[in-house]
Design a protein around this motif. Structure first.
Motif, mmCIF file in Angstrom:
data_model
loop_
_atom_site.group_PDB
_atom_site.id
_atom_site.type_symbol
_atom_site.label_atom_id
_atom_site.label_comp_id
_atom_site.label_asym_id
_atom_site.label_seq_id
_atom_site.Cartn_x
_atom_site.Cartn_y
_atom_site.Cartn_z
ATOM 1 N N ASP A 86 81.956 33.775 59.053
ATOM 2 C CA ASP A 86 83.176 33.721 59.866
ATOM 3 C C ASP A 86 82.862 34.107 61.312
ATOM 4 O OD1 ASP A 86 85.191 32.774 58.198
ATOM 5 O OD2 ASP A 86 85.442 34.732 57.223
ATOM 6 N N PRO A 94 81.686 28.926 64.945
ATOM 7 C CA PRO A 94 82.746 29.074 65.964
ATOM 8 C C PRO A 94 84.161 29.010 65.395
ATOM 9 C CG PRO A 94 80.998 27.647 66.770
ATOM 10 C CD PRO A 94 80.662 27.937 65.340
ATOM 11 N N GLU A 95 84.420 27.984 64.527
ATOM 12 C CA GLU A 95 85.792 27.862 63.980
ATOM 13 C C GLU A 95 85.952 28.577 62.630
ATOM 14 O OE1 GLU A 95 83.405 24.189 62.894
ATOM 15 O OE2 GLU A 95 83.727 25.430 64.668
ATOM 16 N N ALA A 120 85.626 26.752 56.596
ATOM 17 C CA ALA A 120 86.737 25.821 56.318
ATOM 18 C C ALA A 120 87.645 26.399 55.240
ATOM 19 C CB ALA A 120 86.168 24.474 55.871
ATOM 20 N N LYS A 179 75.881 26.779 62.291
ATOM 21 C CA LYS A 179 76.893 25.738 62.529
ATOM 22 C C LYS A 179 77.718 25.417 61.296
ATOM 23 C CE LYS A 179 74.228 23.471 66.179
ATOM 24 N NZ LYS A 179 73.465 22.272 66.557
ATOM 25 N N GLU A 180 77.098 25.549 60.094
ATOM 26 C CA GLU A 180 77.825 25.145 58.876
ATOM 27 C C GLU A 180 77.322 25.892 57.633
ATOM 28 O OE1 GLU A 180 77.072 20.991 58.239
ATOM 29 O OE2 GLU A 180 74.902 21.223 58.349
#
Length: 710
Positions: A490, A494-495, A498, A522-523
């Protein structure tokens, strides 16, 4: 300058064992005598363990001379010496007491108030009280008003006013009282003596092609020890060959034998029950687990509990006060109020006898020694009287989760792939990173990769680093991968994670599983769910603690809230604090201390700060774990939580008995003092009250031997 003097003391420190201690008063006198030796800077007697630590230079002859008033024998702590056990009926004190009793009886038969009877009573006083008088007169000359001084003045005073038969009765009853005190301390010390005899003094060692018997002092680290079925292990070590069941009751208190095979740790003093074992010695004789237990138990007995410190301070002022009060009672009424000299002197002497603080002084040490010894026999190491008392006052107990309430051996239960790569590829990357980590969850991932026969060299790691409390990262094939908590990702992405991934994580967490995420900055690429099995005993232990009156049980863990709550509910813990870093655990323990005495139970490694901050730090699985033995106030030697309710029960019983003993000892004195005013207290009644009180507090303390573990 103080630091340098302490260093000098440390350099010249020597520890000796003492043979012949009979009472706390004699131990205190011996300590004073040793301190007075010219080359001695300081000395500390450990009455419970029969040892003295000397800072400075003193020969054994000097020390034995300092203890000559009691006929003490001194020898170095590490010297193996068989204690010569003199039969009770052959002991000098027994013979003189018996002669005194016979003369006392003859004196009463001859009839009272005549010269022949008085001569016989006088002989009974001399024979039975000779050693008492020597000690008493020495104390009087030095203005050291101890029990022997009180009794000496009282007996000589009784003879001086013509109460020969009462003086002889007092001598006889006091001798019995001293014998009872010596017997009770010997009984209390037996638990340590039995520990010392647990490990054999020699072992069969293979050197070259030969198997030879070697004394434990001569066994080296790396030697191969041969242990046949039915033999006890003499040294700590690691099994290199053979399979057997080993009874570890002497170390851990567990009665059920434990299966041992190649690679397993074994301890000195344990019993090999079935197969032939070859053991590589890993510690020298002074460093074995049993040696450390003995050392810590003996040191624990030297550390005074708060109640004992209070009694010692009280006795320091109480005994001289009794001397002054007795003198006042003997002198003031005849001088100022025309009282009869003989009558008031007699009352003053009765006060001296009843004022003897024997029962009060012995009330606490016998309880402490007995309780600590009983705990050690049951696989619980309590490192001092202060910790015993503090445990008895606990109202809040906090538990670490991993390895305490759970077994501490987590296993991977689910691997959820989120993107691109196949399951084995993702597991391999995660394992390649985690093999460098010390975290228990990391080992679960590495074990899972091993189970799938994955070759981790395919994923060569570079620049590994741990991210405290969150996870780890490393570079593999030019890409920086992270493995850690959802919280870490988290922060990284950045976001954030999901929503569908967060939902899946929450679903797994509600099942009591800990979820780790593998991904890049990034993921997220995969979720790895790990479950740590709850100990079968945890729920029952928590129930027993609540039954014992523990007001609050708390679980402190670095795990996520959903998993922590699922496990907390499973074991019956009333409050759960999750996602804590070590410093947060420490802060929470400090806050908890505002609501009562707090005990912290952990594994002694990750929880060291919290264990140290709690009123009582309790470490799990002390056997073979130096950190647990050093960090905690109490170590449960077996990896067994069921010893915790036993420890609480024993500590509370000890606290209860210490309070009973102190209250009873003081109450007897107050009642006897009140009986002196109307002149109802005779000398023999006074000594009988003192002896009875000593006997009762001693027997009351020895009840602690009967407290049993589950």
């Amino acid at each position: 300058m103080q630091g340098s003097s302490e260093q000098v003391q440390d350099q010249k420190k020597a520890v000796y064992r003492i043979q012949g201690f009979t009472c706390t008063n004699c131990a205190a006198q011996f300590e004073q005598n040793v301190k007075a030796l010219p080359e001695v800077q300081n000395a500390q007697v450990n009455f419970g363990a029969s040892k003295i630590t000397v800072y400075g230079e003193a020969t054994i002859q000097d020390l034995e001379k300092a203890g000559s008033f009691e006929g003490l024998k001194v020898y170095p702590e590490k010297e193996q010496r068989t204690i010569e056990k003199v039969p009770f009926w052959k002991r000098k004190a027994t013979i003189t007491t018996a002669l005194s009793a016979i003369l006392l009886l003859v004196g009463y038969l001859v009839s009272k108030e005549n010269t022949a009877a008085n001569l016989i009573f006088g002989l009974a006083i001399l024979i039975g009280g000779y050693e008492l008088f020597i000690k008493g007169v020495k104390g009087l000359v030095r203005f050291n008003f101890n029990m022997n001084t009180l009794m000496t003045v009282a007996i000589i005073g009784a003879a001086a006013i013509g109460k020969w038969e009462e003086g002889a009765t007092v001598v006889f009853l006091f001798a019995i009282s001293e014998a009872l005190e010596a017997f009770s301390m010997e009984k209390a010390r037996q638990s340590i003596h039995s520990l010392m005899d647990v490990a054999p003094k020699e072992a069969t060692i293979r050197r070259g092609n030969q198997e030879i018997q070697v004394l434990v002092d001569d066994i080296q680290i790396g030697d191969i020890m041969i242990v046949k079925p039915g033999q006890k292990l003499a040294m700590d070590g690691k099994v290199i060959k053979g399979i057997s069941a080993v009874n570890q009751a002497a170390i851990t208190g567990e009665s059920v034998p434990v299966s041992k095979t190649a690679g397993d740790e074994v301890f000195a003093g344990t019993l090999n029950e079935e197969g032939l074992l070859e053991v590589e010695v890993t510690k020298r004789v002074d460093d074995t687990t049993i040696a450390k237990i003995i050392h810590l138990v003996e040191e624990a007995q030297a550390e005074k509990a708060p109640s004992q410190a209070f009694v010692d301070r009280f006795a320091q002022y109480y005994t001289p006060a009794i001397m002054v009060l007795a003198l006042g009672i003997a002198v003031i009424p005849p001088l100022l109020f025309d009282g009869a000299w003989g009558d008031w002197i007699y009352r003053g002497l009765a006060l001296l006898v009843v004022g003897c603080p024997c029962a009060l002084v012995i009330s606490t040490p016998v309880s402490i020694v007995t309780a600590i010894g009983n705990a050690a026999k049951n696989g619980v190491l309590i490192k001092g009287g202060i910790h015993l008392e503090e445990t008895g006052k606990l109202s809040v107990i906090a538990f670490d989760k991993t390895g305490t309430l759970t077994k501490g051996v987590p296993v991977v239960t689910d691997i959820v792939t989120l993107k691109g790569k196949e399951e084995n590829e993702l597991l391999g990357i995660a394992a390649a990173i985690e093999k460098w980590s010390q975290h228990p969850l990391a080992s679960a991932i590495v074990r899972k990769a091993d189970d799938k026969f994955l070759d981790l060299t395919k994923w060569e790691t570079q620049d590994f680093s741990s991210i405290t409390g969150k996870g780890a990262k490393a570079v593999i094939q030019g890409v920086t991968y992270y493995v850690g908590s959802p919280r870490l990702f988290d922060e990284l992405i950045p976001e954030g994670l999901a929503e569908r991934i967060s939902t899946e994580i929450h679903r797994l967490q509600k099942q009591g599983k800990t979820v780790m995420v593998l991904g890049t900055e990034k993921e997220a690429l995969a979720l790895i769910a790990v479950a740590d099995e709850v100990r079968e005993s945890s729920r029952e232990v928590i129930r027993q603690l609540h039954e014992l009156g523990i007001q609050k049980t708390v679980m402190l863990t670095g795990d996520n809230q959903a998993t922590a709550e699922a496990i907390g509910k499973q074991v019956g813990i009333r409050e759960v604090k999750a996602e804590l870093l070590p410093q947060h655990k420490l802060e929470y323990i400090k806050n908890l201390k505002n609501s009562g005495n707090v005990g912290m139970v952990g594994d002694g490694v990750n929880d060291a700060p919290a264990l140290a901050s709690a009123n009582v730090g309790i470490a799990m699985g002390g056997a073979g774990t130096d950190t647990a033995l050093e960090t905690a106030d109490i170590a449960l030697m077996a990896d067994d939580l069921t010893k915790l309710p036993f420890t609480i029960k024993l500590s509370r019983k000890a606290l209860q008995i210490i309070k009973q003993n102190i209250t009873f000892s003081l109450l007897i004195k107050v009642v006897a003092l009140l009986l002196i005013i109307p002149g109802w207290l005779t000398l023999w009644m006074a000594i009988f009250a003192d002896m009875g009180a000593t006997l009762i507090v001693t027997l009351n303390s020895l009840r602690l031997m009967r407290v049993r573990g589950s």
